[in-house]
Design a protein around this motif. Structure first.
Motif: not given
Length: 195
Positions: A106, A141, A144, A164, A167, A171-173, A178, A180, A188
């Motif tokens: 990240v 992911g 942002s 939100r 994908d 996964h979700w960002s 940001t 994944a 998170c």
């Protein structure tokens, strides 16, 4: 010094040093980011006063990069100490590995976005102060949407909960950092923010 810490960690956690590359990568990323960051201050100093939108966009990108770097540094220095001072293998060491590797990624992404914007002369901000879409920005992911909202003024508004999405890889960002996260996670793994 770092080599001694890796050897000690390898012994305590019963992990071969080859499995601890993620720590070396984090340290190298911190060094590189600090090097880049020091030059961004010079860049900011020479930004023309009358280009308010560019200055605000620059300060936003620089601030995001700085905060990402601080999270990474905190994890690589302070959180690592828990495992260096342990009496034996820690059951949550793999979670630490995932967190540190994710923060490294990240943070690298934040700095790549910052450097790309500076190389382009902050051209994502037009003369009216509106931000255009950042080209080819590959956030972890999916990236942002912060800073590219079209408001131009370095907006820090958060995306709505409807943006939100999960994908294709399941996964979700995280809207804050940001990262994944796996679909089943409700917070998170990187910044501990709720989904």
């Amino acid at each position: 010094m770092y080599q001694l810490q890796l050897e000690k960690l390898s012994d305590i956690q019963c992990q071969p040093e080859s499995q601890l590359k993620f720590i070396t990568e984090a340290w190298l990323q911190i060094v590189e980011c600090r090097r880049v960051l020091k030059w961004t201050y010079a860049y900011g100093y020479y930004l023309p006063e009358h280009e308010h939108a560019k200055r605000q966009f620059f300060e936003y990108l620089q601030g995001e990069a700085e905060s990402g770097l601080e999270r990474l540094h905190q994890c690589a220095e302070k959180e690592l100490q828990v495992y260096l001072n342990a009496d034996g293998p820690s059951k949550d060491f793999n979670e630490f590995r995932t967190k540190l590797a994710g923060l490294t990624s990240v943070t690298r992404n934040y700095f790549e976005n910052l450097v790309r914007a500076l190389e382009n002369g902050l051209s994502d901000v037009d003369s009216r102060g509106a931000c255009s879409r950042m080209g080819n920005s590959k956030g972890l992911g999916g990236g942002s949407s912060r800073g590219r909202s079209g408001k131009g003024k370095g907006s820090t508004s958060r995306p709505s909960s409807s943006s939100r999405n999960i994908d294709d890889s399941g996964h979700w960002s995280c809207e804050y950092c940001t990262f994944a996260n796996v679909k089943s996670a409700t917070i998170c793994l990187m910044c501990q923010q709720r989904r």
